[in-house]
Design an enzyme around this catalytic site. Structure first.
Site, PDB file in Angstrom:
ATOM      1  N   CYS B  96       0.841  -1.204   0.000  1.00 14.80           N
ATOM      2  CA  CYS B  96       0.000   0.000   0.000  1.00 14.80           C
ATOM      3  C   CYS B  96       0.874   1.252   0.000  1.00 14.80           C
ATOM      4  O   CYS B  96       1.493   1.555  -0.999  1.00 14.80           O
ATOM      5  CB  CYS B  96      -0.983  -0.037   1.171  1.00 14.80           C
ATOM      6  SG  CYS B  96      -2.308   1.170   0.996  1.00 14.80           S
ATOM      7  N   HIS B 231      -3.746  -5.328   1.051  1.00 20.92           N
ATOM      8  CA  HIS B 231      -3.058  -5.558   2.331  1.00 20.92           C
ATOM      9  C   HIS B 231      -3.027  -7.049   2.688  1.00 20.92           C
ATOM     10  O   HIS B 231      -3.946  -7.528   3.378  1.00 20.92           O
ATOM     11  CB  HIS B 231      -3.789  -4.811   3.448  1.00 20.92           C
ATOM     12  CG  HIS B 231      -3.546  -3.339   3.455  1.00 20.92           C
ATOM     13  ND1 HIS B 231      -2.449  -2.765   4.060  1.00 20.92           N
ATOM     14  CD2 HIS B 231      -4.256  -2.317   2.912  1.00 20.92           C
ATOM     15  CE1 HIS B 231      -2.495  -1.449   3.903  1.00 20.92           C
ATOM     16  NE2 HIS B 231      -3.579  -1.142   3.207  1.00 20.92           N
ATOM     17  N   GLU B 233      -1.299  -8.483   4.905  1.00 18.93           N
ATOM     18  CA  GLU B 233      -1.140  -8.671   6.356  1.00 18.93           C
ATOM     19  C   GLU B 233      -2.479  -8.603   7.086  1.00 18.93           C
ATOM     20  O   GLU B 233      -2.565  -8.978   8.245  1.00 18.93           O
ATOM     21  CB  GLU B 233      -0.164  -7.625   6.926  1.00 18.93           C
ATOM     22  CG  GLU B 233      -0.732  -6.221   7.158  1.00 18.93           C
ATOM     23  CD  GLU B 233      -0.871  -5.388   5.896  1.00 18.93           C
ATOM     24  OE1 GLU B 233      -0.681  -5.932   4.786  1.00 18.93           O
ATOM     25  OE2 GLU B 233      -1.184  -4.177   6.009  1.00 18.93           O
TER      26      GLU B 233
END
Lengths: 974, 267
Positions: B96, B231, B233
């Protein structure tokens, strides 16, 4: 030399800003065929800046040449022309921030300019527009109503002509006294008003007496300090004051109303829990704290930022979020913010511009500004915004409400603080400027159409990254044990922060040592400025070096501005001149008690005459499309609701990720399955009937939202936020007291303690109408209940979307004929009827039973019943799950007066849920509710794509899922 | 198993560092979080690490534009160090804001005499978008996407619209297999993505920002520098999925595989 760099969208790139302006101009009826081009601009000042340097700065730092192009012009020179972008020859409008208003982008750009080898002395950002297709007058009105906000910005029409960027001017010290000893009452009140102290006569007289005894006049900063400390905003003097309350049961006298209602409920619950008490710190610190797990506690606080948001929606909401985050950072020894919740009240966005009273902003502009302000602060801080609500009522026209909440995680052994004598007073974070002067006292006053002009200084712009930097170092310093206490600079600035921390010790502060954004601030301005992103620490002298090094290493400014000394006094100095010498005792205990009368008389109840209809499909569609119920996805998707990685139940769930969740669930500790649940309850419409039942319903709603996703009802803590009208009117205060009594009763019965709260009074707007008469709009009584629940294992959580055809649909709880204030009444323009009430004992049993069912894995979907009742709840579950449902309304358990189809379908009775249960679990599910509350199967999930509700074997609602969802989403892009 | 050392590089405004470290930890890495100021003071610190990760957030507030100031710092002060890091066979990932930062260095898409060749511009919708997307991959030699065909991940950004300076640049990058990750249509309406598509072919909101060619992430020629807007994660555990209460459980979140690939690369 002053240069102007305009940055336009490159050829072929969309100009979204311009599109939005043109659309808004049309919608507001300001100009119908406006053509617009837009640019971002920078003003760059520096003696040694030539064109080559400016071009380098533009190319290497400011412009993205793939999608943008720049036009550079030296101001105050004839060279170069402003470039009209796609609209050469159009009228140029430049919007600049007023001197002294925070400009974070310019600050960052100035710092980064050094990397490209250019060193301006000052920079400022600008927005530029080129307008054509409109008359001169229309352009002026677009400029002032759409492009700029007079509270913080200035508009230049035509080519910009500026010699230099105006920053501060040097300040010449001059000690000022405010003579008060000889004033008569009228003069005292004039002083209170004109100096924006907003104190009452008894308070002014007390101050006068105090200084007569001291045989001297107060200094200006002494008077300001007292006004801030005694302000409604900081001391909650009305609700914590003496109130004589009268209602149908006679008179009741309160010495301290809040203490005897809301706090008393918490005390009773804690006593009942005994050794199992899970409250840690209530109504003491910046936020309430409760136990979470073996290692952590959680802190929760909800604030309002109504008055600033009325004047400057973006900045007001932006700093509202920033402020409540600082509250959490300043709780205990500093909590880590883990999620936010935001609730707004606006007038309808389709209000005709011609109906706006003077001095108000259009509600649509307020709504968009508030949403963007919340978005930009929360997202930048990296704190997920997980929960919220929006309510619409025309009485919020002059006073929109912006509730901002934040939750923090804090190690159990860091939950308390105490500044020690001898500790250094250290200011950390942003510099002090002239922003936010008089916020604390101003927010305690009524808004008028003149407020924009009087109180422009109260409006601030936030800089989230400054706060994020402070947060990063604060948590490290906390874990290294480098300070003894921390608090935020909120309303009242240093005055409030140092005053609170040093209340029991004493403090001396050297105001000239505070770092300033620009020159020219007087000592008083430094003391009461509410410049954002500042925290105050109490640091033992031996740790100063370590704190300073830590802050420097991450680019955060820390400055010693004074010391807590055991004098019991507040001493302020400016370059060794003593400018204030106040007794802490007088400051914190000297305020005369506010004594108020409160009366409540029940409004005459009138029956609601129900229309007789064959079919209610259209009513359901109109309820789903009504602004309060309709999807808020367009707002929520602008908020980052998953940052920090803890998200478990998101704001939107279901097969297409667009069904409305009851509450948010997140895991604050990655790797642990213990969860936090955040929900809320509010219904200003019920307050028009009876504030008692409104408050009870709000608590019930907040709890049932949490319980619906899986929270344990025995571990839900709640917060109260009262936003009310002018409480000097006994009947207005009476409604509030009545709501507080309900809070007391229902909180105790449900075992849900209040842990923190806040009030915002005087939410009234007065203006002179076209008829020459004075008009006042008071907001409806608006009590927000926010709830924080816990769930032992998030894997047991459920969502509201229907899961599988063939599963059974149950209703839990009893339906009554309670359509007063309902959305059925709203969309049909009906009045009267009975407002929903709460039977707390039934509610407690129901929540416990439902929790047993959910925790045992017996529930596939669960949704609470609120606005729109059963019909709206089932419709939402069906379209969220992409599955049809067949419901037999006859089977709904109800009181004998609730046989009318409209009552069964749309009554908003409290403590009800719809559950989806697999056939194999049905018996076990039903057993959970045996002898506890009503629970009956009313239908089944179907693989069809329609919702059908029957009464006596005839369909009374029949609609496709598509139709239902479309109605619910129609308001989306309002 | 070798546990590679992962550096999570923070800047003021970075805000996804904790969950990104958690994801690498779950995958078997050993993570450290360092402020960029520490690395600027001592570039030698980097030599202790095998993976450099620039996580999400709003570095320096994204003032001026997303990733602009942090990217500039790297370009001006760390360009050689990072090039050497890559040449040493190590991995770099930008997520990002990290992707926005990497794109402003020369590591992912080298600029030329006419300036930068590609950028991540403001979303077509004109505002921040937080939503889940489906992604398809063309992994090529990208170490992070090895063996991954498709993913579901959340996006959360205001400036993610991938744009090249012109069609030639796009074709060149596309031809060399740089576009390893693209937004895909929802499962029900899967359409085949043209290898050479330039305009977005997947409609909003499946392509959440209007990116050219639906590009969601890109990789350099070496296969060791990877930037992506979504994302990973935020999806390392099944219960982070928006429909975990209704769909068959997966043993882990799709995003975890990207971090596992990074760790496996050193084994």
């Amino acid at each position: 030399m002053l240069w102007e760099i305009d940055i336009h969208p490159a050829e072929g790139q969309l100009d979204r800003v311009a599109e939005r302006v043109a659309t808004a101009a049309r919608e507001f009826g300001l100009a119908n065929d406006l053509r617009v081009a837009s640019a971002r601009g920078y003003l760059v000042e520096g003696d040694a800046l030539d064109r080559a340097k400016i071009e380098k700065l533009a190319a290497e730092l400011l412009v993205d040449s793939v999608v943008e192009r720049a036009n550079i012009r030296q101001l105050s020179a004839t060279e170069g022309q402003a470039d009209g972008g796609a609209l050469n020859g159009a009228k140029c409008v430049t919007v600049l921030l007023k001197p002294g208003v925070m400009d974070p982008v310019a600050q960052s750009a100035l710092a980064a300019a050094a990397d490209v080898g250019v060193q301006p002395t000052a920079m400022a950002t600008a927005r530029k527009y080129w307008l054509s297709g409109a008359s001169e007058a229309e352009i002026l009105s677009v400029g002032s109503k759409l492009l700029a906000n007079d509270a913080i910005e200035q508009v230049f029409i035509g080519a910009l002509e500026l010699e230099r960027l105006e920053l501060g001017r040097p300040y010449r010290f001059e000690s000022r006294n405010t003579p008060i000893r000889q004033l008569d009452d009228a003069a005292l009140m004039r002083l209170s008003r004109e100096s924006q102290l907003y104190l009452q006569l008894a308070e002014m007289q007390t101050i006068q007496k105090h200084f007569r005894e001291l045989d001297r006049e107060p200094t200006d900063v002494e008077l300001e300090t007292i006004a801030q400390t005694w302000s409604e905003h900081c001391s909650h003097k009305t609700l914590a004051g003496r109130i004589s309350y009268t209602d149908e049961n006679g008179e009741r006298r309160f010495e301290n109303m809040l203490k005897e209602t809301i706090f008393a409920a918490t005390t009773a619950i804690r006593e009942r829990l005994g050794a199992d008490d899970w409250c840690v710190s209530v109504f003491e610190d910046n936020a309430g704290i409760v136990r979470f797990d073996d290692e952590f506690n959680v802190a929760f606080k909800v604030e309002t930022h109504n008055h600033p948001s009325a004047l400057e929606p973006y900045g007001g909401a932006n700093t509202g979020v920033g402020g409540v985050i600082r509250d959490i950072m300043g709780t205990g020894m500093g909590a880590k913010p883990i999620c936010s919740t935001d609730v707004f009240c606006f007038a309808r966005p389709d209000t005709p511009a011609s109906e706006l009273p003077p001095g108000t902003l259009h509600p649509r502009r307020v709504m968009h500004g508030v949403v963007e302000g919340v978005r930009d602060y929360g997202n930048r801080m990296g704190i997920p915004t997980v929960n919220g609500a929006v309510y619409f009522d025309q009485r919020y026209l002059g006073n929109p409400l912006v509730y901002c909440g934040n939750v923090g995680l804090i190690p159990r052994d860091k939950s308390f603080k105490q500044a020690e004598p001898g500790d250094l007073i250290v200011a950390v974070g942003g510099r002090t400027g002239r922003d936010g002067i008089h916020g604390a006292t101003f927010s305690s006053a009524e808004l008028t159409s003149q407020s924009e002009h009087i109180s422009g200084g109260a409006v601030q712009i936030g800089n989230a990254i400054e706060e994020k930097k402070v947060l990063d170092v604060l948590l490290v310093a906390r874990d290294r044990g480098l300070f003894n206490a921390v608090t935020d600079c909120g309303a009242g600035g240093f005055s409030s922060a140092v005053g609170e921390m040093g209340e029991k010790i004493g403090a001396e502060v050297h105001l000239d040592r505070a770092p300033l954004k620009y020159e020219g601030l007087s000592y008083t301005e430094i003391w009461i400025s509410e410049a954002q992103e500042r925290m105050v620490l109490a640091v033992p002298e031996k740790n100063w070096r370590a704190i300073d090094d830590l802050c420097r290493s991450e680019g955060v400014e820390a400055t010693v501005i004074g010391r807590f000394v055991p004098s019991g006094r507040l001493h302020l100095y400016y370059r060794d001149n003593c400018v204030a010498d106040l007794e802490m005792r007088f400051l914190h205990k000297g305020r005369p008690p506010v004594v108020r009368k409160a009366t409540y008389s029940a409004s005459q109840s009138r029956p609601l005459s129900l229309p007789s209809k064959e079919n209610y499909t259209d009513d359901l569609l109109r309820i789903l499309a009504s602004p309060n119920v309709a999807s808020k996805e367009w707002i929520v998707r602008q908020y980052d609701h998953e940052v920090q990685g803890g998200s478990v139940v998101k704001p939107f769930v279901g097969v297409a990720n667009d069904g409305p969740s009851d509450a948010a669930v997140l895991r604050p500790v990655l790797g642990s399955r213990r969860g936090i649940v955040i929900g809320c309850g509010m219904n200003p419409r019920y307050g028009d009937f009876d504030p008692y039942h409104m408050a009870a319903s709000a608590i019930d709603e907040a709890l049932r939202n949490c319980v619906a996703v899986g929270a344990d009802p025995a571990r839900v803590a709640i917060l109260d936020n009262f936003c009310w009208g002018d409480c000097e009117r006994p009947e207005t205060l009476g409604g509030l007291v009545r709501a507080a009594l309900a809070c007391h009763d229902v909180s105790i019965a449900l075992g849900a303690p209040f842990i923190s709260g806040k009030d915002s009074l005087n939410n009234e707007f007065s203006y002179q109408g076209n008829d020459g008469a004075r008009h006042t709009i008071a907001i409806p009584p608006s009590l927000l209940i926010s709830a924080i629940g816990q769930v032992e294992d998030v894997a047991r959580c459920v969502t509201m979307d229907l899961k599988k055809s063939g599963n059974l649909i149950y209703i839990v709880g009893e339906s009554r004929n309670e359509l007063g204030g309902s959305h059925f009444a709203l969309v049909n323009d009906l009045s009267g009827g009975d407002v929903p009430t709460v039977d707390p004992e039934t509610a407690r049993r129901t929540f416990a039973a439902l929790h047993r069912a959910i925790a045992s894995g017996l529930v596939r979907a669960c949704h609470d019943l609120s606005e729109g009742g059963l019909a709206a709840a089932v419709a939402e579950m069906a379209f969220a799950g992409g599955l049809g449902a067949q419901i037999a309304a006859d089977r709904v358990p109800r009181t004998s007066d609730a046989d009318h189809a409209a009552a069964i379908l749309f009554s908003e009775s409290n403590t009800r849920f719809v559950c989806e249960v697999e056939a194999a679990s049905a018996a076990a599910f039903e057993k959970c509710f045996q002898d506890q509350t009503e629970c009956r199967q009313i239908g089944a999930v179907q693989s069809s794509s329609t919702l059908e509700i029957q009464l006596e074997a005839r369909p009374i609602i029949s609609a496709s899922l598509n139709e239902l969802k479309q109605s619910w989403k129609a308001f989306m892009h309002a | 198993m070798v546990r590679p050392r992962i550096l999570i590089l923070r800047a003021p405004g970075t805000n996804c560092d904790a969950e990104t470290a958690h994801a690498f930890d779950l995958a078997g890495g050993l993570t450290d979080k360092l402020h960029v100021n520490r690395v600027l003071e001592n570039v030698g610190l980097l030599s202790e690490f095998q993976v450099l990760c620039i996580p999400g957030g709003f570095s320096y507030g994204d003032d001026i534009a997303a990733g602009r100031i942090f990217g500039g710092q790297i370009r001006h002060h760390l360009a050689e160090t990072l090039t050497a890091f890559r040449e040493a066979g190590k991995l770099i990932i930008g997520i990002c804001n990290g992707f926005q930062v990497l794109l402003k260095t020369n590591l992912l898409a080298a600029g030329d005499a006419a300036g930068p060749t590609a950028t991540l511009a403001a979303n077509d919708s004109g505002h921040f978008e937080a939503r889940w997307v489906r992604l398809s991959t063309q992994p090529g030699n990208c170490a992070f996407l090895n063996g991954i065909q498709e993913l579901e991940l959340p996006v959360a950004h205001g400036e993610g619209r991938f744009v090249t300076r012109d069609d030639d640049v796009f074709d060149r990058m596309n031809g060399s297999g740089k576009f390893v990750l693209r937004y895909a249509a929802p499962a029900q309406t899967a359409i085949k993505i043209s290898q050479f598509a330039i305009a977005p072919t997947v409609p909003y909101p499946a392509n959440p920002n209007g990116a050219l060619g639906d590009v969601a992430g890109m990789c350099d020629e070496s296969g060791r520098v990877f930037g992506l807007m979504p994302h990973p994660e935020r999806f390392v555990d099944w219960m982070q999925h928006p429909r975990w209460t209704r769909e068959p459980a997966r043993p882990a979140g799709d995003g975890l595989r990207i971090f596992q690939n990074a760790v496996r690369y050193f084994n």
